[in-house]
Design a protein around this motif. Structure first.
Motif, short mmCIF file in Angstrom:
data_model
loop_
_atom_site.label_atom_id
_atom_site.label_comp_id
_atom_site.label_asym_id
_atom_site.label_seq_id
_atom_site.Cartn_x
_atom_site.Cartn_y
_atom_site.Cartn_z
N ILE A 34 24.34 -0.13 5.07
CA ILE A 34 24.25 -1.57 5.31
C ILE A 34 25.48 -2.29 4.78
O ILE A 34 26.07 -3.14 5.47
N ALA A 35 25.87 -1.97 3.55
CA ALA A 35 26.99 -2.69 2.94
C ALA A 35 28.34 -2.25 3.51
O ALA A 35 29.20 -3.09 3.81
N GLY A 36 28.53 -0.95 3.68
CA GLY A 36 29.82 -0.45 4.13
C GLY A 36 29.96 -0.40 5.63
O GLY A 36 30.90 -0.96 6.21
N GLN A 37 29.01 0.26 6.30
CA GLN A 37 29.09 0.41 7.75
C GLN A 37 28.77 -0.90 8.48
O GLN A 37 29.30 -1.17 9.55
N GLY A 38 27.88 -1.70 7.89
CA GLY A 38 27.46 -2.93 8.56
C GLY A 38 28.25 -4.15 8.15
O GLY A 38 29.00 -4.73 8.94
N MET A 39 28.12 -4.56 6.90
CA MET A 39 28.72 -5.82 6.45
C MET A 39 30.25 -5.79 6.54
O MET A 39 30.87 -6.74 7.01
N GLY A 92 23.56 -8.77 6.25
CA GLY A 92 23.57 -7.72 5.25
C GLY A 92 22.66 -8.00 4.07
O GLY A 92 21.92 -7.11 3.63
N LEU A 93 22.69 -9.22 3.55
CA LEU A 93 21.83 -9.55 2.42
C LEU A 93 20.36 -9.47 2.80
O LEU A 93 19.52 -8.98 2.03
N THR A 94 20.03 -9.95 4.00
CA THR A 94 18.65 -9.84 4.47
C THR A 94 18.22 -8.38 4.59
O THR A 94 17.12 -8.00 4.16
N ALA A 95 19.09 -7.57 5.17
CA ALA A 95 18.77 -6.15 5.34
C ALA A 95 18.63 -5.44 3.99
O ALA A 95 17.73 -4.60 3.81
N LEU A 96 19.50 -5.76 3.05
CA LEU A 96 19.43 -5.12 1.74
C LEU A 96 18.13 -5.47 1.01
O LEU A 96 17.49 -4.61 0.39
N VAL A 97 17.75 -6.74 1.07
CA VAL A 97 16.51 -7.16 0.40
C VAL A 97 15.30 -6.48 1.03
O VAL A 97 14.43 -5.95 0.33
N LEU A 98 15.23 -6.47 2.35
CA LEU A 98 14.10 -5.83 3.03
C LEU A 98 14.09 -4.32 2.77
O LEU A 98 13.02 -3.73 2.56
N ALA A 99 15.26 -3.70 2.78
CA ALA A 99 15.32 -2.26 2.53
C ALA A 99 14.87 -1.94 1.11
O ALA A 99 14.20 -0.92 0.87
N TYR A 100 15.21 -2.81 0.16
CA TYR A 100 14.79 -2.59 -1.22
C TYR A 100 13.27 -2.59 -1.34
O TYR A 100 12.67 -1.70 -1.96
N PHE A 101 12.63 -3.58 -0.75
CA PHE A 101 11.17 -3.65 -0.85
C PHE A 101 10.48 -2.54 -0.06
O PHE A 101 9.38 -2.12 -0.41
N ARG A 102 11.14 -2.05 1.00
CA ARG A 102 10.56 -0.95 1.76
C ARG A 102 10.66 0.38 1.03
O ARG A 102 9.80 1.25 1.18
N LEU A 103 11.70 0.54 0.23
CA LEU A 103 11.97 1.84 -0.39
C LEU A 103 11.72 1.87 -1.89
O LEU A 103 11.86 2.93 -2.50
#
Length: 331
Positions: free
Chosen positions: A9-14, A52-63
């Protein structure tokens, strides 16, 4: 898995979707749309941060339920994946070994930071720029030199064998990870005119079929004259063009559509181009398709590339939808 998702998310996406430093992606989008490169780059940076920030937050709560406390047992399990030998039990390091470990712990990030600095300098100074595979060759060469140095310091008598074993493990994992991906990617490569010409062995000058891009162009007329539909239409078009695994090849098409739709829907062409750029690069740049550069992330994290894409899908799609809505509302 969490590490792989965060890097993707951070490297490939953002980083790739905004491309704010090098500005290759904004240049391709802006040139086709007929707007200033800086306008697309600024808006793409904001949208990439939102996504990216939205994806990171959602990924954190999912994992987060899968997170575990650091333990040698987890390290041993991770090292055994894909045939890697198990790590030996922990033992007390001698003073010399501790100093050597500290030296390489500092050397590795410093060496790769120097590579990044040189690549940025070469790009902006007009010196010998690293084009094509030159950048990858430089990074790979530095990695191999560090590997040889570390193996030699650890056990110089067995250093060559250890280097060979590590290289074999890397190649083995790469082939194992790409095995199920290559047949799927082949069908999408048929949709790119540049690649399909080589697949069909067409002679030079013969027009190659471009099924994927022709499909997108055929659907352009069905996009309603509404800012909301235009924004999400460009997002979908960008995502479809990103299925070739590049993310950059469809940017001229996205930019051209943005320039054509902007006057009729009343939205800035730079905004539409930035939205389309988000869709193309987030998909093709390496977060939502398994035959992109996300394979390298999966190799580093030692996880299945297919599973990594699955874990990224919902967070990234949610981020793209939110950033598109904000772009239409604010810009």
């Amino acid at each position: 898995m969490g590490t792989g998702v965060a890097i993707a998310i951070a490297g490939q996406g953002m980083a790739l979707s905004s491309d704010y430093m090098i500005k290759i992606a904004p240049m391709l989008s802006a040139t086709a749309a007929g707007v200033e490169v800086s306008a697309v780059a600024d808006k793409a940076l904001i949208l990439s941060l939102i996504t990216g920030l939205t994806a990171l937050v959602l990924a954190y709560f999912r994992l987060r339920k899968t997170f575990q406390s650091p333990s040698m047992r987890h390290l041993q399990h991770w090292m055994k994946l894909n045939g890697t030998e198990q790590v030996t039990a922990t033992r007390t390091q001698s003073a010399a070994e501790a100093k050597t470990s500290l030296f390489f712990a500092i050397l590795v990030p410093v060496a790769f930071l120097a590579v990044v600095v040189y690549m940025v300098y070469a790009t902006f100074s007009g010196a010998d720029s690293l084009e094509g595979g030159a950048g990858a060759a430089l990074i790979g060469g530095v990695a191999i030199l560090i590997l040889i140095a570390a193996a030699t310091v650890y056990n110089w008598r067995q250093s060559l064998n250890q280097v060979s074993e590590h290289l074999i493990e890397g190649f083995t994992f790469a082939f194992r990870a790409m095995g199920p991906v290559i047949p799927i990617a082949g069908f999408f490569f048929l949709g790119s005119g540049e690649i399909s010409a080589r697949i069909f062995l067409l002679e030079e000058g013969v027009q190659a079929p471009s099924f994927l891009f022709e499909l997108v162009e055929a659907g352009q007329q069905f996009i309603p004259d509404s800012p909301l539909f235009a924004g999400f239409g460009l997002l979908i078009v960008g995502m479809v063009t990103g299925l070739d695994g590049s993310g950059f090849s469809g940017l001229p098409l996205v930019g051209a559509l943005s320039g054509a739709l902007a006057p009729t829907v009343g939205v800035d062409a730079a905004t539409l181009a930035a939205i389309g750029q988000m869709g193309a690069v987030w998909v093709g740049g390496g977060t939502l398709i398994a035959w992109s550069s996300i394979v390298a992330v999966a190799g580093f994290a030692k996880v299945s590339v297919i599973e990594l894409v699955r874990q990224c899908f919902i967070p990234v799609m949610s981020g793209l939808i939110l950033s598109t809505l904000i772009a239409i509302w604010l810009f």
